[in-house]
Motif scaffolding. Structure first.
Motif, PDB file in Angstrom:
ATOM      1  N   ALA A  74     -46.002 -46.753   4.756  1.00  0.00           N
ATOM      2  CA  ALA A  74     -45.110 -46.755   3.750  1.00  0.00           C
ATOM      3  C   ALA A  74     -43.636 -46.333   4.274  1.00  0.00           C
ATOM      4  CB  ALA A  74     -45.532 -45.865   2.633  1.00  0.00           C
ATOM      5  N   ALA A  75     -43.812 -45.340   5.179  1.00  0.00           N
ATOM      6  CA  ALA A  75     -42.437 -44.700   5.632  1.00  0.00           C
ATOM      7  C   ALA A  75     -41.695 -45.813   6.699  1.00  0.00           C
ATOM      8  CB  ALA A  75     -42.615 -43.432   6.552  1.00  0.00           C
ATOM      9  N   SER A  76     -42.517 -46.415   7.521  1.00  0.00           N
ATOM     10  CA  SER A  76     -42.230 -47.467   8.286  1.00  0.00           C
ATOM     11  C   SER A  76     -41.373 -48.378   7.655  1.00  0.00           C
ATOM     12  CB  SER A  76     -43.278 -48.112   9.186  1.00  0.00           C
ATOM     13  OG  SER A  76     -43.065 -49.363   9.698  1.00  0.00           O
ATOM     14  N   ASP A  77     -42.003 -49.163   6.449  1.00  0.00           N
ATOM     15  CA  ASP A  77     -41.717 -50.111   5.505  1.00  0.00           C
ATOM     16  C   ASP A  77     -40.076 -49.466   4.939  1.00  0.00           C
ATOM     17  OD1 ASP A  77     -42.039 -52.603   3.691  1.00  0.00           O
ATOM     18  OD2 ASP A  77     -41.399 -51.068   2.353  1.00  0.00           O
ATOM     19  N   LEU A 165     -31.234 -40.027   4.743  1.00  0.00           N
ATOM     20  CA  LEU A 165     -31.981 -41.066   3.688  1.00  0.00           C
ATOM     21  C   LEU A 165     -32.140 -40.403   2.264  1.00  0.00           C
ATOM     22  CD1 LEU A 165     -34.877 -41.814   6.368  1.00  0.00           C
ATOM     23  CD2 LEU A 165     -33.273 -43.622   5.505  1.00  0.00           C
ATOM     24  N   ASP A 166     -32.519 -41.288   1.493  1.00  0.00           N
ATOM     25  CA  ASP A 166     -32.730 -40.633   0.317  1.00  0.00           C
ATOM     26  C   ASP A 166     -34.282 -40.124   0.038  1.00  0.00           C
ATOM     27  OD1 ASP A 166     -33.432 -40.456  -2.720  1.00  0.00           O
ATOM     28  OD2 ASP A 166     -32.561 -42.184  -3.184  1.00  0.00           O
ATOM     29  N   ALA A 167     -34.252 -38.846   0.322  1.00  0.00           N
ATOM     30  CA  ALA A 167     -35.565 -38.134   0.545  1.00  0.00           C
ATOM     31  C   ALA A 167     -36.544 -38.498  -0.534  1.00  0.00           C
ATOM     32  CB  ALA A 167     -35.197 -36.582   0.786  1.00  0.00           C
ATOM     33  N   GLU A 168     -35.941 -38.281  -1.693  1.00  0.00           N
ATOM     34  CA  GLU A 168     -36.837 -38.503  -2.940  1.00  0.00           C
ATOM     35  C   GLU A 168     -37.411 -40.074  -2.944  1.00  0.00           C
ATOM     36  OE1 GLU A 168     -38.494 -36.635  -5.113  1.00  0.00           O
ATOM     37  OE2 GLU A 168     -37.565 -35.114  -3.744  1.00  0.00           O
ATOM     38  N   ALA A 169     -36.626 -40.807  -2.470  1.00  0.00           N
ATOM     39  CA  ALA A 169     -37.149 -42.093  -2.496  1.00  0.00           C
ATOM     40  C   ALA A 169     -38.208 -42.381  -1.529  1.00  0.00           C
ATOM     41  CB  ALA A 169     -35.883 -43.296  -2.491  1.00  0.00           C
ATOM     42  N   LEU A 170     -38.047 -41.916  -0.355  1.00  0.00           N
ATOM     43  CA  LEU A 170     -39.110 -41.982   0.383  1.00  0.00           C
ATOM     44  C   LEU A 170     -40.222 -41.406   0.164  1.00  0.00           C
ATOM     45  CD1 LEU A 170     -39.945 -42.556   3.671  1.00  0.00           C
ATOM     46  CD2 LEU A 170     -38.852 -40.239   4.253  1.00  0.00           C
ATOM     47  N   ARG A 171     -40.108 -40.268  -0.279  1.00  0.00           N
ATOM     48  CA  ARG A 171     -41.399 -39.727  -0.971  1.00  0.00           C
ATOM     49  C   ARG A 171     -42.205 -40.478  -1.706  1.00  0.00           C
ATOM     50  NH1 ARG A 171     -43.235 -34.639  -0.038  1.00  0.00           N
ATOM     51  NH2 ARG A 171     -41.629 -33.829   0.991  1.00  0.00           N
ATOM     52  N   ALA A 172     -41.464 -40.962  -2.610  1.00  0.00           N
ATOM     53  CA  ALA A 172     -42.109 -41.876  -3.860  1.00  0.00           C
ATOM     54  C   ALA A 172     -42.457 -42.977  -3.146  1.00  0.00           C
ATOM     55  CB  ALA A 172     -40.999 -42.278  -4.800  1.00  0.00           C
ATOM     56  N   HIS A 173     -41.965 -43.820  -2.370  1.00  0.00           N
ATOM     57  CA  HIS A 173     -42.387 -44.871  -1.621  1.00  0.00           C
ATOM     58  C   HIS A 173     -43.991 -44.585  -1.092  1.00  0.00           C
ATOM     59  CE1 HIS A 173     -41.121 -48.966  -0.289  1.00  0.00           C
ATOM     60  NE2 HIS A 173     -41.507 -48.624   0.916  1.00  0.00           N
ATOM     61  N   THR A 175     -45.902 -42.013  -1.848  1.00  0.00           N
ATOM     62  CA  THR A 175     -46.830 -41.422  -2.854  1.00  0.00           C
ATOM     63  C   THR A 175     -47.360 -42.988  -3.552  1.00  0.00           C
ATOM     64  OG1 THR A 175     -45.601 -39.584  -3.084  1.00  0.00           O
ATOM     65  CG2 THR A 175     -47.171 -40.360  -4.688  1.00  0.00           C
ATOM     66  N   LEU A 176     -46.537 -43.853  -3.815  1.00  0.00           N
ATOM     67  CA  LEU A 176     -46.772 -45.037  -4.642  1.00  0.00           C
ATOM     68  C   LEU A 176     -47.837 -45.919  -3.534  1.00  0.00           C
ATOM     69  CD1 LEU A 176     -46.718 -47.055  -6.638  1.00  0.00           C
ATOM     70  CD2 LEU A 176     -44.664 -48.240  -5.434  1.00  0.00           C
ATOM     71  N   LEU A 177     -47.737 -46.024  -2.243  1.00  0.00           N
ATOM     72  CA  LEU A 177     -48.463 -46.594  -1.504  1.00  0.00           C
ATOM     73  C   LEU A 177     -50.232 -46.052  -1.587  1.00  0.00           C
ATOM     74  CD1 LEU A 177     -49.174 -49.329   0.094  1.00  0.00           C
ATOM     75  CD2 LEU A 177     -48.760 -47.848   2.273  1.00  0.00           C
ATOM     76  N   ARG A 178     -49.985 -44.752  -1.227  1.00  0.00           N
ATOM     77  CA  ARG A 178     -51.208 -43.977  -1.593  1.00  0.00           C
ATOM     78  C   ARG A 178     -51.914 -43.972  -2.654  1.00  0.00           C
ATOM     79  NH1 ARG A 178     -48.910 -38.524   1.407  1.00  0.00           N
ATOM     80  NH2 ARG A 178     -49.076 -39.190   3.506  1.00  0.00           N
ATOM     81  N   ASP A 179     -51.198 -44.093  -3.700  1.00  0.00           N
ATOM     82  CA  ASP A 179     -51.669 -44.338  -5.077  1.00  0.00           C
ATOM     83  C   ASP A 179     -52.678 -45.827  -5.205  1.00  0.00           C
ATOM     84  OD1 ASP A 179     -51.491 -41.683  -5.921  1.00  0.00           O
ATOM     85  OD2 ASP A 179     -50.092 -42.314  -7.246  1.00  0.00           O
ATOM     86  N   GLN A 180     -51.536 -46.871  -4.676  1.00  0.00           N
ATOM     87  CA  GLN A 180     -52.054 -48.119  -5.075  1.00  0.00           C
ATOM     88  C   GLN A 180     -53.274 -48.250  -4.089  1.00  0.00           C
ATOM     89  OE1 GLN A 180     -48.379 -49.697  -3.497  1.00  0.00           O
ATOM     90  NE2 GLN A 180     -47.792 -50.428  -5.396  1.00  0.00           N
ATOM     91  N   ALA A 274     -41.923 -50.345  -5.659  1.00  0.00           N
ATOM     92  CA  ALA A 274     -41.402 -49.962  -7.190  1.00  0.00           C
ATOM     93  C   ALA A 274     -40.543 -50.936  -7.798  1.00  0.00           C
ATOM     94  CB  ALA A 274     -41.090 -48.622  -7.034  1.00  0.00           C
ATOM     95  N   GLY A 275     -40.523 -51.048  -8.767  1.00  0.00           N
ATOM     96  CA  GLY A 275     -39.523 -52.195  -9.606  1.00  0.00           C
ATOM     97  C   GLY A 275     -39.868 -53.557  -9.464  1.00  0.00           C
ATOM     98  N   ASP A 276     -40.895 -53.955  -8.846  1.00  0.00           N
ATOM     99  CA  ASP A 276     -41.283 -55.092  -8.732  1.00  0.00           C
ATOM    100  C   ASP A 276     -41.852 -55.706 -10.006  1.00  0.00           C
ATOM    101  OD1 ASP A 276     -42.157 -57.846  -6.875  1.00  0.00           O
ATOM    102  OD2 ASP A 276     -43.950 -57.168  -8.118  1.00  0.00           O
ATOM    103  N   GLY A 277     -42.515 -54.979 -10.790  1.00  0.00           N
ATOM    104  CA  GLY A 277     -43.330 -55.385 -11.860  1.00  0.00           C
ATOM    105  C   GLY A 277     -44.886 -55.486 -11.740  1.00  0.00           C
TER     106      GLY A 277
END
Ligand code: ADP
Ligand code: MG
Length: 567
Positions: A74-77, A165-173, A175-180, A274-277
């Motif tokens: 996720a971070a690399s992405d 970087l946008d640290a919050e966005a990175l963290r969310a990115h 977290t999202l992948l781990r959840d998915q 996130a935001g893809d739908g």
């Protein structure tokens, strides 16, 4: 160091383009290190390959985001997207950043394992391409100096360092992948093929766009009877529709959103941003989309469960063709998918051969079964599940033939879902009372396929002097053969196609005339799991821009190679 690089480049200004090749090497640019791995020979050749890296200490990304494989993917992405945005390479790189010619690939809506940014315990490295500037066939050394010693470090500052970087966005990115992926891992225990969370946006902006439809989209809402909830590692709870294992039929009038739903399920094998739908449409990892693909080649595939007794006398237990028909190509695609380990098949009437799918009662009366080589899918879909454990999700708006074999029937009306299994079963029962149709046999149908062992020589054709490479999104050049992947619906990124080209070369190296295709592919996949995607390339420092394809797409590529021959 920086000064040497600057001086070298300045001295090249106005000289022949080939003189750029002395750039090859390693340079210190302050906190960054630049490697020039491969210099293009002329301005029209594929761009040069360079790397820029920074120590983990200087990058200062929070370690807890990187302590597992998913976090690093996720971070690399995230860093790849940040770099692409900074470089303006999103739109073919004529951005205003002065970064013209510097590329890192262009990630789409999916988060894939990529080679573009690697994160190790020591460093973060961005693998880049750069078109070294030219005027005609002369090197523009001064311009190159600005590009490599000013623009490039600035891009790296902006996109590889935590501070910028946008640290919050990175963290969310992350977290999202781990959840998915946690949700994906839960599907099998819950006996689900796929799960779509309420509020998802499935339709796309246009047929040629993977972006979500805007304000006109009707959000996805689960039918109550199929509603499930899951709790994810972040604490998030998601509620939506579980598509159970077994046979699921999606019905509804034309244009009511059936194919859109199926397509979202099909793409759900990949995590979306996130935001893809579709970021909460999660499908089991081995679901494979099956369609007719007339004209494809087939080599030694056992399609006898579906087709036998061809008028030509050809043995369909080992079916080969350079030009398969609609029905034989669809049967081939299906059998190969099962061979590759598919646990679910996704089939749309829009892209199916009708005679492969069904045969109606009048036709059954007119043409006796022993004169018809095809046993339609409707007669095989249940044994496929009961004997082989392979589920099917099928879109059928034009025929009720699947009602009686369906475990669940889902109706779409104005993009809204309803479960209509009971009604469909009632209709099927009433109908069966008036027609006498022999119950489908099919007990001994799905025996194990014969092993398909490639001949080594067929993977090393004499005419093949160069590594395989991708051409465009869906074509691979392998020696003199073109491998056409147009019909491989779950190939989503050109970088996957390039990875497939390299995968074919690695398979050819591994091939020993003894292991069959599944064993060869499994060995390669194991290697990629252990060593990472870089293992695909013979240039490990800079493998180019590759994205990981699934096991199924590796099978799909080798199976479409027209030069393939088997023992
Ligand atoms: P079908 O397969 O039932 O004929 P499609 O899935 O092809 O229908 O959808 C028909 C059209 O409706 C497409 O243009 C698609 O983008 C649009 N569409 C599908 N689902 C939705 C939705 N949930 N909201 C808005 N438009 C949708
Ligand atoms: Mg459709």
């Amino acid at each position: 160091d920086q000064q040497t690089l600057q001086q070298t480049l300045t001295s090249l200004d106005g000289r022949g383009y080939a003189s750029y090749k002395q750039l090859h090497g390693r340079y210190d640019l302050g906190r960054f290190t630049l490697h020039v791995d491969k210099v293009q020979v002329d301005p029209y050749a594929p761009p040069s390959l360079i790397r820029i890296s920074v120590s983990r200490e200087d990058a200062a990304l929070p370690p807890e985001l990187l302590d597992d494989r998913l976090g690093r993917i996720a971070a690399s992405d995230f860093l790849t997207r940040a770099f692409a945005e900074a470089a303006g390479s999103g739109a073919g790189s004529s951005g205003h950043s002065g970064a013209e010619g510097i590329g890192i690939g262009r990630p789409g809506q999916q988060v894939l394992e990529r080679t573009s940014v690697v994160i190790t315990d020591e460093a973060i490295t961005a693998r880049l391409t750069v078109a070294l500037p030219a005027a005609g066939r002369k090197a523009l050394g001064r311009k190159a100096a600005r590009l490599l010693t000013e623009t490039l470090p600035r891009l790296a500052e902006d996109s590889l360092l935590h501070a910028s970087l946008d640290a919050e966005a990175l963290r969310a990115h992350v977290t999202l992948l781990r959840d998915q992926e946690d949700l994906r891992a839960q599907l099998s225990a819950a006996k689900l093929v796929s799960f779509a969370v309420d509020g998802s946006v499935l339709p796309r902006r246009a047929g040629d766009s993977d972006l979500p439809l805007g304000a006109d989209a009707v959000e996805f809402t689960s039918p109550e009877t199929l509603r499930r909830s899951f709790t994810l590692p972040s604490g998030r709870e998601v509620t939506g529709m579980g598509v159970p294992e077994g046979v699921t039929v999606i019905v509804g009038g034309g244009y009511h959103g059936k194919s859109t739903l199926l397509r979202a399920i099909e793409r759900g094998v990949y995590p979306h941003i996130a935001g893809d739908g579709r970021e909460w449409v999660i499908t089991g990892p081995t679901a494979v989309s099956i369609r007719a693909e007339d004209g494809r080649s087939a080599v030694g595939v056992d399609i006898s469960p579906f087709i036998s007794g061809l008028p030509s006398g050809a043995d369909t237990r080992s079916f080969s063709s350079t030009n398969a028909s609609g029905s034989t190509s669809q049967a081939t695609n299906l059998v190969e998918a099962v061979e590759a380990g598919a646990r679910a098949l996704l089939i749309d009437e829009d892209t199916s051969a009708t005679n492969f799918m069904i045969r109606d009662d009048r036709m059954r009366q007119l043409i006796p079964a022993d004169r018809e080589p095809i046993t339609p899918f409707v007669d095989r879909v249940r044994p496929l599940f009961t004997k082989r454990g392979v589920s099917t999700v099928l879109v059928a708006g034009g025929s009720g033939a699947f009602f009686e074999v369906a475990d669940q029937v889902i109706a779409l009306q104005d993009y809204q879902l309803r479960e209509v299994t009971a009604q469909a079963h009632r209709i099927a029962a009433d109908h069966q009372a008036t027609t006498s149709r022999p119950a489908a046999s099919g007990s001994a149908v799905f025996t194990a396929n014969p092993a398909r062992v490639p001949r080594r020589a067929s993977l090393h054709p004499a005419k093949k002097t160069k590594p395989a490479r991708s051409r465009g999104h869906r074509m691979i050049q392998y020696g003199r053969e073109d491998i056409d992947l147009t019909a491989v619906a779950q190939l989503v990124d050109p970088a996957q196609t390039e990875a497939l080209a390299k995968a074919l070369d690695r398979l050819a190296e591994q091939s020993d005339g003894e292991r069959d295709i599944p064993a060869l592919v499994a060995a390669l996949v194991e290697r990629l799991d252990a060593e990472g995607l870089d293992a695909l390339s013979s240039r490990p420092g800079h493998p180019g821009h590759l994205a990981r394809p699934r096991t199924h797409e590796i099978h799909a590529a080798i199976n479409r190679y027209r030069g393939l021959s088997l023992h």
